[in-house]
Design a protein around this motif. Sequence first.
Motif, short mmCIF file in Angstrom:
data_model
loop_
_atom_site.label_atom_id
_atom_site.label_comp_id
_atom_site.label_asym_id
_atom_site.label_seq_id
_atom_site.Cartn_x
_atom_site.Cartn_y
_atom_site.Cartn_z
N GLY A 11 34.88 -40.13 -32.95
CA GLY A 11 35.02 -41.57 -32.85
C GLY A 11 33.79 -42.38 -33.21
O GLY A 11 33.82 -43.61 -33.16
N HIS A 12 32.70 -41.71 -33.58
CA HIS A 12 31.47 -42.43 -33.92
C HIS A 12 31.53 -42.96 -35.36
O HIS A 12 32.26 -42.44 -36.19
N GLY A 13 30.75 -44.00 -35.60
CA GLY A 13 30.63 -44.56 -36.93
C GLY A 13 31.69 -45.59 -37.28
O GLY A 13 31.68 -46.13 -38.39
N VAL A 14 32.60 -45.88 -36.35
CA VAL A 14 33.65 -46.88 -36.61
C VAL A 14 33.11 -48.28 -36.32
O VAL A 14 33.21 -49.18 -37.14
N ARG A 15 32.57 -48.44 -35.13
CA ARG A 15 31.90 -49.68 -34.73
C ARG A 15 30.73 -49.25 -33.86
O ARG A 15 30.84 -48.31 -33.08
N HIS B 65 36.19 -42.94 -27.51
CA HIS B 65 37.65 -42.80 -27.55
C HIS B 65 38.29 -43.91 -28.39
O HIS B 65 39.33 -43.71 -29.01
N TYR B 66 37.68 -45.10 -28.39
CA TYR B 66 38.24 -46.23 -29.13
C TYR B 66 38.13 -46.05 -30.64
O TYR B 66 38.82 -46.73 -31.39
N GLY B 67 37.25 -45.18 -31.07
CA GLY B 67 37.09 -44.94 -32.49
C GLY B 67 37.94 -43.79 -33.01
O GLY B 67 37.95 -43.53 -34.23
N LEU B 68 38.64 -43.10 -32.13
CA LEU B 68 39.50 -41.99 -32.57
C LEU B 68 40.67 -42.51 -33.38
O LEU B 68 41.18 -43.61 -33.14
N ARG B 69 41.13 -41.69 -34.31
CA ARG B 69 42.27 -42.07 -35.15
C ARG B 69 43.60 -41.68 -34.54
O ARG B 69 44.65 -42.11 -35.01
N VAL B 70 43.56 -40.86 -33.48
CA VAL B 70 44.80 -40.43 -32.84
C VAL B 70 44.92 -41.05 -31.45
O VAL B 70 43.90 -41.30 -30.79
N ALA C 167 50.42 -46.03 -39.32
CA ALA C 167 50.62 -47.24 -38.52
C ALA C 167 50.02 -47.08 -37.13
O ALA C 167 49.44 -48.03 -36.58
N VAL C 168 50.13 -45.89 -36.54
CA VAL C 168 49.54 -45.65 -35.22
C VAL C 168 48.02 -45.76 -35.29
O VAL C 168 47.40 -46.41 -34.45
N ARG C 169 47.44 -45.11 -36.30
CA ARG C 169 45.99 -45.21 -36.46
C ARG C 169 45.55 -46.66 -36.64
O ARG C 169 44.58 -47.11 -36.02
N THR C 170 46.29 -47.39 -37.44
CA THR C 170 45.94 -48.79 -37.72
C THR C 170 46.08 -49.66 -36.48
O THR C 170 45.20 -50.47 -36.16
N ALA C 171 47.19 -49.48 -35.74
CA ALA C 171 47.41 -50.29 -34.54
C ALA C 171 46.36 -50.01 -33.48
O ALA C 171 45.88 -50.93 -32.79
N LYS C 172 45.98 -48.73 -33.34
CA LYS C 172 44.93 -48.40 -32.36
C LYS C 172 43.62 -49.06 -32.76
O LYS C 172 42.92 -49.64 -31.90
N ALA C 173 43.28 -49.00 -34.03
CA ALA C 173 42.05 -49.63 -34.50
C ALA C 173 42.09 -51.14 -34.26
O ALA C 173 41.08 -51.74 -33.83
N ALA D 174 39.44 -53.14 -31.74
CA ALA D 174 38.57 -54.06 -32.47
C ALA D 174 38.83 -55.50 -32.05
O ALA D 174 37.90 -56.30 -31.89
N ASP D 175 40.11 -55.83 -31.85
CA ASP D 175 40.44 -57.21 -31.51
C ASP D 175 40.03 -57.57 -30.09
O ASP D 175 39.88 -58.76 -29.77
N LEU D 176 39.82 -56.57 -29.22
CA LEU D 176 39.27 -56.85 -27.90
C LEU D 176 37.86 -57.40 -27.98
O LEU D 176 37.37 -58.06 -27.06
N HIS D 177 37.18 -57.12 -29.10
CA HIS D 177 35.81 -57.55 -29.27
C HIS D 177 35.70 -58.80 -30.15
O HIS D 177 34.60 -59.24 -30.48
N GLY D 178 36.84 -59.33 -30.56
CA GLY D 178 36.81 -60.45 -31.50
C GLY D 178 37.57 -61.66 -31.01
O GLY D 178 37.76 -61.87 -29.82
N ASP D 179 38.05 -62.46 -31.96
CA ASP D 179 38.77 -63.68 -31.65
C ASP D 179 40.17 -63.62 -32.27
O ASP D 179 40.44 -62.82 -33.16
N VAL D 180 41.04 -64.49 -31.80
CA VAL D 180 42.44 -64.42 -32.21
C VAL D 180 42.61 -64.73 -33.69
O VAL D 180 43.45 -64.13 -34.37
N GLY D 181 41.82 -65.66 -34.22
CA GLY D 181 41.96 -66.00 -35.63
C GLY D 181 41.65 -64.82 -36.53
O GLY D 181 42.37 -64.55 -37.50
N THR D 182 40.58 -64.12 -36.19
CA THR D 182 40.23 -62.93 -36.96
C THR D 182 41.31 -61.88 -36.86
O THR D 182 41.64 -61.21 -37.84
N ALA D 183 41.89 -61.74 -35.68
CA ALA D 183 42.96 -60.76 -35.47
C ALA D 183 44.17 -61.09 -36.34
O ALA D 183 44.76 -60.20 -36.97
#
Length: 279
Positions: free
Chosen positions: A94-98, A108-113, A222-228, A232-241
């Motif tokens: 999970g490293h290197g994602v953010r 765990h938040y950077g895992l693809r599964v 789609a699962v990998r994308t939705a998890k990402a 990521a959106d927990l750390h950002g703003d709604v417009g960016t999301a």
Amino acid sequence: MEPSELKVVRYEVADHVATVTLDRPHRMNAWTGRMHAEHRAALSWADADPDVRAVVVTGAGRAFCAGADATALSGHVEAGGYDPGTPDDMATPGHGVRAEYDHAFAWHYGLRVPVIAAVNGPAAGVGLVLACYCDLRFAAAGAKLTTSAPRLGLPAEYGLSWVLPRLVGIGHAADLLLSSRVVRAEEAATMGLVNRVLPPEEVLPAALSYARTLATEVSPVAVRTAKAQLYADLHGDVGTAVARSEDLLDEMVAGPDFAEGVAAWQGRRTPRFPPDPAR
């Protein structure tokens, strides 16, 4: 580290699901430096294996994880400081994602599964931390959960002060973090801390069944994308999301998984999604 070197964690793969079992039942799976290293290794294998589409983490015997091993706690007192007891060359799943994910358990938040915790019994201290960093939590009826830290004169561990408010809200998080009182799975469910409460013998089968559904009925891309997006959106703003989701929609609607999903839906059959090319 290789799978054959595991001593306190078991790693198994079947039906596109990896099962990671904390395996010190005689100590209620109390956490040690070796367990920390082996758990990270197991999750790194799962995340890198294109055959694995979901992970279930559970405990052997009657506990999920009773927290840090008492011997280790005594050692910290004697040493007058904290020694995690982990090797320098631990795996880095999970490293290197953010940058903010490149920390203990936050990876765990950077895992693809997706990772599902099958909390088959008590989860205390670092055991509760591990469960909270999983994407979903299925818990045994009557299972006892506690942060433990304040009763030991310790702070909220491993970012629980960030995680818990996002899972259960500030009020419940303050309750759990300040008092370290024990809550049972049923109360935890009312807070939103666990997703499902089941009879103890049904927790692991239910988690595996859910994981197999993710592995066979939904697009791994789609699962990998939705998890990402979720973390990521927990750390950002709604417009960016919103903007990012629109970009992803344009990208993914032209992909093979969307075509297969539509064909399966129209044909009233189970979709046959290909492996995730990113893995």
